[in-house]
Write a protein that holds these residues in place. Sequence first.
Motif, PDB file in Angstrom:
ATOM      1  N   ARG A  21      11.344   6.790   7.068  1.00  0.00           N
ATOM      2  CA  ARG A  21      10.569   5.906   6.195  1.00  0.00           C
ATOM      3  C   ARG A  21      11.081   5.984   4.764  1.00  0.00           C
ATOM      4  O   ARG A  21      11.251   4.960   4.086  1.00  0.00           O
ATOM      5  N   ASN A  22      11.374   7.194   4.306  1.00  0.00           N
ATOM      6  CA  ASN A  22      11.811   7.339   2.922  1.00  0.00           C
ATOM      7  C   ASN A  22      13.257   6.895   2.725  1.00  0.00           C
ATOM      8  O   ASN A  22      13.600   6.343   1.669  1.00  0.00           O
ATOM      9  N   TYR A  23      14.113   7.099   3.717  1.00  0.00           N
ATOM     10  CA  TYR A  23      15.490   6.617   3.607  1.00  0.00           C
ATOM     11  C   TYR A  23      15.495   5.108   3.388  1.00  0.00           C
ATOM     12  O   TYR A  23      16.203   4.598   2.514  1.00  0.00           O
ATOM     13  N   PHE A  24      14.709   4.395   4.170  1.00  0.00           N
ATOM     14  CA  PHE A  24      14.731   2.935   4.085  1.00  0.00           C
ATOM     15  C   PHE A  24      13.872   2.394   2.942  1.00  0.00           C
ATOM     16  O   PHE A  24      14.143   1.304   2.435  1.00  0.00           O
ATOM     17  N   GLN A  25      12.870   3.126   2.514  1.00  0.00           N
ATOM     18  CA  GLN A  25      12.073   2.662   1.379  1.00  0.00           C
ATOM     19  C   GLN A  25      12.720   3.034   0.050  1.00  0.00           C
ATOM     20  O   GLN A  25      12.832   2.187  -0.850  1.00  0.00           O
ATOM     21  N   MET A  26      13.161   4.274  -0.097  1.00  0.00           N
ATOM     22  CA  MET A  26      13.802   4.678  -1.348  1.00  0.00           C
ATOM     23  C   MET A  26      15.120   3.944  -1.556  1.00  0.00           C
ATOM     24  O   MET A  26      15.562   3.760  -2.690  1.00  0.00           O
ATOM     25  N   GLY A  27      15.743   3.508  -0.470  1.00  0.00           N
ATOM     26  CA  GLY A  27      16.981   2.758  -0.586  1.00  0.00           C
ATOM     27  C   GLY A  27      16.777   1.285  -0.865  1.00  0.00           C
ATOM     28  O   GLY A  27      17.678   0.613  -1.373  1.00  0.00           O
ATOM     29  N   GLU A  28      15.587   0.759  -0.559  1.00  0.00           N
ATOM     30  CA  GLU A  28      15.358  -0.679  -0.713  1.00  0.00           C
ATOM     31  C   GLU A  28      14.414  -1.027  -1.855  1.00  0.00           C
ATOM     32  O   GLU A  28      14.604  -2.033  -2.546  1.00  0.00           O
ATOM     33  N   PHE A  29      13.391  -0.222  -2.092  1.00  0.00           N
ATOM     34  CA  PHE A  29      12.365  -0.604  -3.053  1.00  0.00           C
ATOM     35  C   PHE A  29      12.863  -0.705  -4.491  1.00  0.00           C
ATOM     36  O   PHE A  29      12.263  -1.432  -5.289  1.00  0.00           O
ATOM     37  N   PRO A  30      13.938  -0.024  -4.902  1.00  0.00           N
ATOM     38  CA  PRO A  30      14.444  -0.255  -6.259  1.00  0.00           C
ATOM     39  C   PRO A  30      15.215  -1.562  -6.421  1.00  0.00           C
ATOM     40  O   PRO A  30      15.682  -1.859  -7.525  1.00  0.00           O
ATOM     41  N   SER A  31      15.346  -2.369  -5.370  1.00  0.00           N
ATOM     42  CA  SER A  31      16.206  -3.543  -5.433  1.00  0.00           C
ATOM     43  C   SER A  31      15.497  -4.750  -6.026  1.00  0.00           C
ATOM     44  O   SER A  31      14.298  -4.718  -6.305  1.00  0.00           O
ATOM     45  N   ASP A  32      16.253  -5.831  -6.184  1.00  0.00           N
ATOM     46  CA  ASP A  32      15.692  -7.095  -6.664  1.00  0.00           C
ATOM     47  C   ASP A  32      15.440  -8.069  -5.523  1.00  0.00           C
ATOM     48  O   ASP A  32      15.184  -9.251  -5.759  1.00  0.00           O
ATOM     49  N   ASP A  33      15.474  -7.572  -4.290  1.00  0.00           N
ATOM     50  CA  ASP A  33      15.179  -8.417  -3.137  1.00  0.00           C
ATOM     51  C   ASP A  33      13.695  -8.430  -2.801  1.00  0.00           C
ATOM     52  O   ASP A  33      13.255  -9.253  -1.996  1.00  0.00           O
ATOM     53  N   ILE A  34      12.931  -7.509  -3.396  1.00  0.00           N
ATOM     54  CA  ILE A  34      11.521  -7.402  -3.045  1.00  0.00           C
ATOM     55  C   ILE A  34      10.663  -7.414  -4.301  1.00  0.00           C
ATOM     56  O   ILE A  34      11.139  -7.181  -5.413  1.00  0.00           O
ATOM     57  N   THR A  35       9.380  -7.685  -4.089  1.00  0.00           N
ATOM     58  CA  THR A  35       8.412  -7.576  -5.171  1.00  0.00           C
ATOM     59  C   THR A  35       7.186  -6.848  -4.647  1.00  0.00           C
ATOM     60  O   THR A  35       6.665  -7.168  -3.574  1.00  0.00           O
ATOM     61  N   LEU A  36       6.750  -5.851  -5.384  1.00  0.00           N
ATOM     62  CA  LEU A  36       5.535  -5.108  -5.048  1.00  0.00           C
ATOM     63  C   LEU A  36       4.374  -5.800  -5.734  1.00  0.00           C
ATOM     64  O   LEU A  36       4.362  -5.967  -6.958  1.00  0.00           O
ATOM     65  N   SER A  37       3.361  -6.175  -4.939  1.00  0.00           N
ATOM     66  CA  SER A  37       2.320  -7.066  -5.443  1.00  0.00           C
ATOM     67  C   SER A  37       1.140  -6.355  -6.091  1.00  0.00           C
ATOM     68  O   SER A  37       0.224  -7.023  -6.578  1.00  0.00           O
ATOM     69  N   GLY A  38       1.160  -5.037  -6.115  1.00  0.00           N
ATOM     70  CA  GLY A  38       0.049  -4.332  -6.743  1.00  0.00           C
ATOM     71  C   GLY A  38       0.311  -2.846  -6.788  1.00  0.00           C
ATOM     72  O   GLY A  38       1.177  -2.325  -6.073  1.00  0.00           O
ATOM     73  N   ALA A  39      -0.418  -2.157  -7.642  1.00  0.00           N
ATOM     74  CA  ALA A  39      -0.269  -0.714  -7.755  1.00  0.00           C
ATOM     75  C   ALA A  39      -0.701  -0.040  -6.456  1.00  0.00           C
ATOM     76  O   ALA A  39      -1.528  -0.563  -5.702  1.00  0.00           O
ATOM     77  N   THR A  40      -0.140   1.111  -6.186  1.00  0.00           N
ATOM     78  CA  THR A  40      -0.455   1.863  -4.987  1.00  0.00           C
ATOM     79  C   THR A  40      -0.303   3.342  -5.279  1.00  0.00           C
ATOM     80  O   THR A  40       0.510   3.735  -6.140  1.00  0.00           O
TER      81      THR A  40
ATOM     82  N   LEU B 139       6.085   5.355  -3.137  1.00  0.00           N
ATOM     83  CA  LEU B 139       7.027   4.238  -3.171  1.00  0.00           C
ATOM     84  C   LEU B 139       6.886   3.456  -4.472  1.00  0.00           C
ATOM     85  O   LEU B 139       7.828   2.779  -4.910  1.00  0.00           O
ATOM     86  N   PHE B 140       5.702   3.548  -5.092  1.00  0.00           N
ATOM     87  CA  PHE B 140       5.453   2.876  -6.373  1.00  0.00           C
ATOM     88  C   PHE B 140       6.479   3.301  -7.424  1.00  0.00           C
ATOM     89  O   PHE B 140       6.992   2.478  -8.187  1.00  0.00           O
ATOM     90  N   TYR B 141       6.787   4.592  -7.466  1.00  0.00           N
ATOM     91  CA  TYR B 141       7.733   5.100  -8.468  1.00  0.00           C
ATOM     92  C   TYR B 141       9.163   4.670  -8.149  1.00  0.00           C
ATOM     93  O   TYR B 141       9.954   4.406  -9.059  1.00  0.00           O
ATOM     94  N   SER B 142       9.497   4.593  -6.868  1.00  0.00           N
ATOM     95  CA  SER B 142      10.827   4.121  -6.504  1.00  0.00           C
ATOM     96  C   SER B 142      11.003   2.658  -6.896  1.00  0.00           C
ATOM     97  O   SER B 142      12.073   2.246  -7.351  1.00  0.00           O
ATOM     98  N   TYR B 143       9.958   1.858  -6.728  1.00  0.00           N
ATOM     99  CA  TYR B 143      10.032   0.444  -7.075  1.00  0.00           C
ATOM    100  C   TYR B 143      10.112   0.235  -8.582  1.00  0.00           C
ATOM    101  O   TYR B 143      10.917  -0.568  -9.077  1.00  0.00           O
ATOM    102  N   THR B 144       9.280   0.946  -9.344  1.00  0.00           N
ATOM    103  CA  THR B 144       9.183   0.700 -10.783  1.00  0.00           C
ATOM    104  C   THR B 144      10.228   1.439 -11.596  1.00  0.00           C
ATOM    105  O   THR B 144      10.388   1.172 -12.782  1.00  0.00           O
ATOM    106  N   TYR B 145      10.945   2.380 -10.976  1.00  0.00           N
ATOM    107  CA  TYR B 145      11.868   3.287 -11.677  1.00  0.00           C
ATOM    108  C   TYR B 145      11.113   4.246 -12.597  1.00  0.00           C
ATOM    109  O   TYR B 145      11.705   4.858 -13.473  1.00  0.00           O
ATOM    110  N   GLY B 146       9.824   4.396 -12.372  1.00  0.00           N
ATOM    111  CA  GLY B 146       9.033   5.348 -13.145  1.00  0.00           C
ATOM    112  C   GLY B 146       8.997   6.704 -12.470  1.00  0.00           C
ATOM    113  O   GLY B 146       7.933   7.288 -12.253  1.00  0.00           O
ATOM    114  N   HIS B 147      10.167   7.224 -12.125  1.00  0.00           N
ATOM    115  CA  HIS B 147      10.264   8.430 -11.311  1.00  0.00           C
ATOM    116  C   HIS B 147       9.593   9.627 -11.985  1.00  0.00           C
ATOM    117  O   HIS B 147       9.610   9.765 -13.209  1.00  0.00           O
TER     118      HIS B 147
END
Length: 492
Positions: free
Chosen positions: A57-76, A80-88
């Motif tokens: 789960r983390n290999y595929f989420q940490m590898g994809e969620f920082p990309s510009d192919d997806i949009t996270l629609s709300g805080a969680t 994975l929130f930190y991987s998406y926002t780059y707020g590590h």
Amino acid sequence: MSKYFAGLSLIALTASCSLNKEPYSAIPDDGILKDETKWPAATAGNYALLKEEDFTRNYFQMGEFPSDDITLSGATTDPLFYSYTYGHITNQGNTRQIWRMGYKAINGCNRLLEVMPEGKSAAINELIGENLFIRAFVHFGLVRSFGRPYAQNPETNLGVPVITKYDITAMPKRNTVKEVYAQIVADLSRAKKLMNNDNTNSYATKNAAMALLARTYLYMGRNDSAAIYADSVITYGKKYTLLGTGELPRYFTKSNENNEETIFAIHHTLQDDRTWSSIGSMYYMSPGGQGYGEIYASDSYRALLDKYPEDVRHAFVQPVYLKDQYGQDSLDASGVKVMAKRNGINKWYILKYSNQDNVPTLSSPVVLRLAEMYLIRAEANAKMGKDMEALNDVNIIRTRAGLSGNALFSSSNMQGYATVLDVVLDERRLELAFETHRVFDLFRNNKNLFRDYPGVQPDHPQTVKYTDARVVHFIPESEILLDPNLVQNPIQ
């Protein structure tokens, strides 16, 4: 190595090598390690570690969620929130999980590799090759999340510890990015000589090792080697074939044994279904309400896809329409269907991790497939000035996607692109979307990530420069506390 490393155990299974068997954790005693009849089962246990939620789960989420192919629609509250926002953050849950499970798998391989004698039999050679492949794959997954791109000073930038011996007392330092990649190449080069291609795509094979070598060399900028290995996989008999245009939309609903394009995938069966914790649960909600469905295909990705409405890859994203009181799609005053929204963001479900065997949250996530080999060869050739060869490979992928005529590229029809490399990178984006390639394709080619669409990213628009400190995750702070030889990635 850290005290956690010291406690990592080899996974033992029952006598069958089937990944369908439920593994159990146990530190093997000398009797198990010396009994070669147990080695196939123990090897299957190492594959099973890749299936564990903490790794896959983390290999595929940490590898994809920082990309510009997806949009996270709300805080969680999911990390994975930190991987998406780059707020590590340094105590991020997903980084700790993949680090620990990754090294558990590596040490499982190491325990076997230390006792299996090369050359004793073809069967043992095969097992050695499979464990080398697993070890290389995990090191690769870790170094690209925790180490900077190879193009950026690999001799001095730190990657992850290279662990090739099971030592309960060691306190390893981080190896440089160059050293980690060198070990990956060494393991895969040895593995491909020891394995044949008799295994199914649920297991490592000679071709899987060559395919991962092709990707590794591409990341290293070794374009000649990348092209050679990709070509070797493409031209190997009839082991793999691109699915036909009509079958492509169903690619990711097929189990491994029914997919002739897949080179290696992490096999999941119904008993492995993670339900609400699956990769696909964030991307999709079934009609029956299974899954969160909170991460959608981005506007910029869909704009690229929508350049050609006939592209069958539209099937991998699904628009969600608002329902009226009768359960029918709502229409606006012009008769156009009204998109359903979450926090003002249009819902476009991503379907590459759902509906295997008609189970909404089940998938066998694909690690290597034939289409990627064509695009590796295309990118390598573009960088070596072989423009026509590169465009030919791009056109093979586009033709398979249902495109023809002016939708195909030629030297006289570049469709507005300045370079052939730009053509290839956009085709990689279209074909390999959501499969953990996009963000690494940008940063390893010294390109910035740009998000000009709505989502929970902190800035609108958001630009992440390829030189930013946060293109990599922090080393888990819990590991640094256990192993003071580990150095943290820079804060700024």
